[in-house]
Design a protein around this motif. Structure first.
Motif, mmCIF file in Angstrom:
data_model
loop_
_atom_site.group_PDB
_atom_site.id
_atom_site.type_symbol
_atom_site.label_atom_id
_atom_site.label_comp_id
_atom_site.label_asym_id
_atom_site.label_seq_id
_atom_site.Cartn_x
_atom_site.Cartn_y
_atom_site.Cartn_z
ATOM 1 N N GLU A 80 0.813 -1.215 0.000
ATOM 2 C CA GLU A 80 0.000 0.000 0.000
ATOM 3 C C GLU A 80 0.849 1.269 0.000
ATOM 4 O OE1 GLU A 80 -2.726 -0.374 3.271
ATOM 5 O OE2 GLU A 80 -3.742 -2.072 2.338
ATOM 6 N N GLY A 81 2.132 1.109 0.026
ATOM 7 C CA GLY A 81 3.028 2.249 -0.075
ATOM 8 C C GLY A 81 3.566 2.703 1.268
ATOM 9 N N PHE A 82 4.852 2.946 1.289
ATOM 10 C CA PHE A 82 5.549 3.423 2.478
ATOM 11 C C PHE A 82 5.926 4.876 2.257
ATOM 12 C CE2 PHE A 82 9.612 4.491 4.402
ATOM 13 C CZ PHE A 82 9.376 4.198 5.722
ATOM 14 N N SER A 83 5.759 5.689 3.286
ATOM 15 C CA SER A 83 6.222 7.068 3.212
ATOM 16 C C SER A 83 6.606 7.530 4.613
ATOM 17 C CB SER A 83 5.144 7.979 2.629
ATOM 18 O OG SER A 83 4.075 8.113 3.542
ATOM 19 N N LEU A 84 7.458 8.521 4.662
ATOM 20 C CA LEU A 84 7.856 9.061 5.962
ATOM 21 C C LEU A 84 6.680 9.656 6.729
ATOM 22 C CD1 LEU A 84 11.395 10.544 5.255
ATOM 23 C CD2 LEU A 84 10.787 8.532 6.583
ATOM 24 N N PRO A 85 5.758 10.379 6.079
ATOM 25 C CA PRO A 85 4.600 10.866 6.838
ATOM 26 C C PRO A 85 3.757 9.731 7.448
ATOM 27 C CG PRO A 85 4.801 12.103 4.804
ATOM 28 C CD PRO A 85 5.796 10.974 4.735
ATOM 29 N N LYS A 86 3.593 8.635 6.716
ATOM 30 C CA LYS A 86 2.863 7.486 7.270
ATOM 31 C C LYS A 86 3.593 6.924 8.481
ATOM 32 C CE LYS A 86 0.446 5.631 3.227
ATOM 33 N NZ LYS A 86 0.317 4.450 2.357
ATOM 34 N N CYS A 89 3.184 9.060 11.514
ATOM 35 C CA CYS A 89 1.882 8.834 12.153
ATOM 36 C C CYS A 89 1.898 7.570 13.005
ATOM 37 C CB CYS A 89 0.776 8.772 11.100
ATOM 38 S SG CYS A 89 0.473 10.353 10.303
ATOM 39 N N VAL A 90 2.531 6.505 12.511
ATOM 40 C CA VAL A 90 2.650 5.272 13.291
ATOM 41 C C VAL A 90 3.462 5.534 14.560
ATOM 42 C CG1 VAL A 90 3.608 2.934 13.309
ATOM 43 C CG2 VAL A 90 2.314 3.727 11.325
ATOM 44 N N VAL A 91 4.533 6.289 14.448
ATOM 45 C CA VAL A 91 5.349 6.634 15.622
ATOM 46 C C VAL A 91 4.530 7.441 16.628
ATOM 47 C CG1 VAL A 91 7.334 8.003 16.392
ATOM 48 C CG2 VAL A 91 7.561 6.455 14.446
ATOM 49 N N LEU A 92 3.705 8.344 16.147
ATOM 50 C CA LEU A 92 2.849 9.123 17.047
ATOM 51 C C LEU A 92 1.853 8.218 17.784
ATOM 52 C CD1 LEU A 92 2.179 12.277 14.854
ATOM 53 C CD2 LEU A 92 3.540 12.157 16.962
ATOM 54 N N ILE A 93 1.315 7.239 17.080
ATOM 55 C CA ILE A 93 0.397 6.294 17.731
ATOM 56 C C ILE A 93 1.141 5.507 18.809
ATOM 57 C CG2 ILE A 93 -1.032 4.230 17.397
ATOM 58 C CD1 ILE A 93 -1.629 5.343 14.551
ATOM 59 N N VAL A 94 2.327 5.011 18.477
ATOM 60 C CA VAL A 94 3.126 4.255 19.447
ATOM 61 C C VAL A 94 3.434 5.127 20.659
ATOM 62 C CG1 VAL A 94 5.367 3.155 19.844
ATOM 63 C CG2 VAL A 94 4.112 2.684 17.740
ATOM 64 N N SER A 95 3.766 6.385 20.422
ATOM 65 C CA SER A 95 4.044 7.305 21.531
ATOM 66 C C SER A 95 2.824 7.485 22.419
ATOM 67 C CB SER A 95 4.486 8.663 20.990
ATOM 68 O OG SER A 95 5.643 8.536 20.222
ATOM 69 N N GLY A 96 1.666 7.621 21.815
ATOM 70 C CA GLY A 96 0.442 7.763 22.589
ATOM 71 C C GLY A 96 0.135 6.526 23.413
ATOM 72 N N VAL A 97 0.331 5.353 22.836
ATOM 73 C CA VAL A 97 0.090 4.108 23.557
ATOM 74 C C VAL A 97 1.065 3.989 24.728
ATOM 75 C CG1 VAL A 97 0.266 1.588 23.375
ATOM 76 C CG2 VAL A 97 -0.921 2.891 21.611
ATOM 77 N N ALA A 98 2.323 4.314 24.492
ATOM 78 C CA ALA A 98 3.309 4.254 25.575
ATOM 79 C C ALA A 98 2.941 5.219 26.688
ATOM 80 C CB ALA A 98 4.705 4.566 25.026
#
Length: 104
Positions: A80-86, A89-98
């Motif tokens: 589905e495509g990889f990009s730095l903005p995507k 966003c995943v890093v932000l989700i991980v940060s929120g979960v942590a």
């Protein structure tokens, strides 16, 4: 124990989402069966974990594991495509979960 069950339930959410995609609208038998089994196990585990983990924290973590897992599967396995903005966003989700885990 509830936290372990919650994480496993989140991983099962990734499994049922992937199986749902693979079932092609429930037109394929085994991915459809996998979807229903992993969905039931995931929900059962979430229900068990929520006996001791607060609802907001538990549900947010469960959903976040599912979001992160399905996003990574989409990007790296389904093309589905990889990009730095995507990834940001995943890093932000991980940060929120942590943060939720540390604050609960």
């Amino acid at each position: 124990m509830a936290w372990i069950v919650l994480v496993i339930s989140g991983l099962l959410e990734v499994a049922w989402a992937a199986a749902l995609n693979a079932s092609q609208g429930f037109s394929r038998l085994w991915p459809s069966v996998t979807f229903f089994v992993t969905l039931a196990l995931s929900m059962g585990g979430l229900a068990y974990a929520l006996r001791t983990i607060p609802l907001g924290t538990g549900y947010a973590i469960w959903v976040s594991i599912g979001v992160i897992g399905t996003a990574l599967i989409g990007m790296f396995i389904l093309g589905e495509g990889f990009s730095l903005p995507k990834m940001l966003c995943v890093v932000l989700i991980v940060s929120g979960v942590a943060g939720l885990k540390l604050l609960s």
